[in-house]
Design a protein around this motif. Structure first.
Motif: not given
Length: 149
Positions: A100-101, A116-125
């Motif tokens: 994102a950066r 630009c946004v980061n999804v915390l925890g992602g797909f699996e966490g």
């Protein structure tokens, strides 16, 4: 802002990322994991939104070296579309923040405004107390749509 400062990105939880995708037809989700992760772990399924997932590796196997073409590949997959919101997803939220950066820095250099946004925890966490993923948080734990190949 001085030249050495990293671009500021925002962060959201997976459900909020889904809500953004539902509410903004131009927003894009970029999965930055590896081809192996996409194949064996699964990918977000945006078909109910009539959308496609952008898949661009931030790091590549076997040694997880950074993909030198990452930003270019993201922008190439967009074609003529320039969304106002880019959501970035990886396994747990670390690689996606870096991606994102990188995209934000390039867009700023080109004079484009986009979140630009980061999804915390992602797909699996994150890892649980037994060092397992997929139990604590993330896209799959939130029971958001996903599929395996």
């Amino acid at each position: 802002m001085n030249a050495a400062a990293e671009p500021i990105i925002s962060e959201v939880l997976p459900k909020a990322a889904w809500d953004i995708l539902e509410g903004d037809p131009t927003a894009v989700l970029v999965d930055v994991r590896t081809k192996s992760e996409w194949a064996f772990v699964g990918v977000p399924d945006l078909s109910s939104l009539g959308r496609r997932l952008l898949q661009v590796e931030w790091a590549q196997l076997p040694n997880m070296s950074q993909n030198p073409r990452f930003v270019g590949e993201v922008l190439e997959q967009l074609g003529d579309q320039m969304p106002k919101v880019f959501l970035f997803l990886c396994r747990s939220g670390v690689r996606s923040a870096a991606g994102a950066r990188a995209v934000k820095a390039q867009l700023m250099a080109q004079g484009h405004e986009a979140d630009c946004v980061n999804v915390l925890g992602g797909f699996e966490g994150d890892l649980d107390e037994h060092a397992h993923r997929g139990c604590v948080n993330g896209w799959k734990v939130e029971e958001l749509p996903w599929r395996q190949s």
